[in-house]
Design an enzyme around this catalytic site. Sequence first.
Site, short mmCIF file in Angstrom:
data_model
loop_
_atom_site.label_atom_id
_atom_site.label_comp_id
_atom_site.label_asym_id
_atom_site.label_seq_id
_atom_site.Cartn_x
_atom_site.Cartn_y
_atom_site.Cartn_z
N SER A 77 2.15 -2.34 10.38
CA SER A 77 3.51 -1.74 9.77
C SER A 77 3.46 -0.32 10.21
O SER A 77 2.46 0.31 10.00
CB SER A 77 3.38 -1.95 8.38
OG SER A 77 4.51 -1.19 7.59
N ASN A 110 -6.28 -2.60 0.87
CA ASN A 110 -5.53 -1.20 0.60
C ASN A 110 -6.02 -0.79 -0.63
O ASN A 110 -5.83 0.73 -0.57
CB ASN A 110 -3.95 -1.82 0.48
CG ASN A 110 -3.51 -3.00 -0.34
OD1 ASN A 110 -4.29 -4.14 0.09
ND2 ASN A 110 -3.10 -2.78 -1.29
N CYS A 168 2.65 -0.63 -14.01
CA CYS A 168 2.88 -0.77 -15.28
C CYS A 168 4.32 -1.41 -15.63
O CYS A 168 5.53 -0.74 -15.16
CB CYS A 168 3.30 1.03 -15.63
SG CYS A 168 3.63 1.48 -17.25
C1 PLP Z 1 -2.67 -4.84 3.32
C2 PLP Z 1 -1.08 -4.53 3.32
N1 PLP Z 1 -0.49 -5.59 3.58
C3 PLP Z 1 1.29 -5.53 3.72
C4 PLP Z 1 1.62 -4.52 3.14
C5 PLP Z 1 2.98 -4.43 3.31
O1 PLP Z 1 3.65 -3.49 4.17
P1 PLP Z 1 5.21 -2.94 4.18
O2 PLP Z 1 5.16 -1.97 2.98
O3 PLP Z 1 5.46 -2.55 5.40
O4 PLP Z 1 6.13 -4.05 4.02
C6 PLP Z 1 0.95 -3.26 2.71
C7 PLP Z 1 1.74 -2.23 2.20
O5 PLP Z 1 1.10 -1.49 1.39
C8 PLP Z 1 -0.48 -3.50 2.78
O6 PLP Z 1 -1.35 -2.35 2.29
#
Ligand code: PLP
Length: 401
Positions: A200, A152, A326
């Site tokens: 998600s 991410n 932070c």
């Molecule tokens: C790689 C990854 N996994 C899991 C999540 C968690 O998803 P959610 O915000 O729907 O709980 C995120 C959210 O940023 C993510 O980027």
Amino acid sequence: MQKNCIYLDNNATTKVDPQVVEAMLPYLTDFYGNPSSMHTFGGQLAKGVKTAREQLATLLGADESEIVYTSCGTEGDNAAIRAALLAQPEKRHIITTQVEHPAVLNVCKQLETQGYSVTYLSVNNQGQLDLNELEASLTGKTALVSIMYANNETGTVFPIEQIGLRVKEHGALFHVDAVQVVGKIPLNMKTSTIDILTLSGHKLHAPKGIGALYVRRGVRFRPLLLGGHQERGRRAGTENVPGIIGLGKAAELELLHLEEATKRERRLRDRLEKTLLATIPDCVVNGDPTQRLPNTTNIGFKYIEGEAILLLLNKFGICASSGSACTSGSLEPSHVLRAMGLPYTTLHGSIRFSLSRYTTETEIDQVIEVMPGIVERLRALSPFKNDDAGWLQGQSLVTSH
Ligand SMILES: Cc1ncc(COP(=O)(O)O)c(C=O)c1O
């Protein structure tokens, strides 16, 4: 959100597509029944839910019976890991990576206190895994390998199918957190080695509060939530019908836009990245230059703080993100960038820009226009400019309390 904001934080969340809102509205007003009810009113909802399930299954190249709805990616990751371990109670070893989302890392940390051993695979300075390290870690005692499809923060994409082949040779279950990938990279579960996949809704222009798991037919799945028989006994709780309908519509739209949007986002991202690198001295791209999500760039601007850049960008109505959290007066750099072994000089000044199909040329032009001035202004204030030694010393003071 500011009305005219330039939103380049799409890995955090995305704008809900107006067509998704339109599809959901009747399920927030007229069709408010419970899909499990025996009466016709409830039955009408069940039809809508079935169609939505088909839409999502089509995007994944899966069968609709392999979809299990959840409330978000975090629940999906938690449920997948727990289910995989419950299905093989005799095996107590898990393999994951140092750069997973906290939704996986924190579950693994807790499992370590419950008698499981966890291997956290390292990454190189481009955020890539070493498949030899994976091979060496796999044993007959490995219950589960849980590895994200794409990161991410940097957008680095892992070679999931190559990993999956190795995992299968050792008889472990393969869970993939594909929260950042669904709708950005074509997927086909029919030909994949993935056993369980997390997604998600709010990362693909559906609303927050809805997610799903793909669970390969034949994989033993023990539910995290116990209660009623919803989702074929795999996730109890009355369904979030409007969310499910929205996710279905969003999946249909992703399939429609995927090829075109990916090309466009890659072109805009590359233009942004190349221009910033050419016009601003002392900056570097963090992540794998080729195996990367088309919408993401993470750039380290040396000698300045990411948070300061974000504040100034915000003044121009530009929303981006930094990997640092932070907390209580100390600036903790991102665990992902730290795992990549980046030097302190870039670690603290890294910014992620993440695009979507709504991002325009004009928006990218505006970022290109303001960024050099922002960096120059902050560097003029930085006592460590061109002084790596001083910067290091200063940082160790900041992070030590
Ligand atoms: C790689 C990854 N996994 C899991 C999540 C968690 O998803 P959610 O915000 O729907 O709980 C995120 C959210 O940023 C993510 O980027």
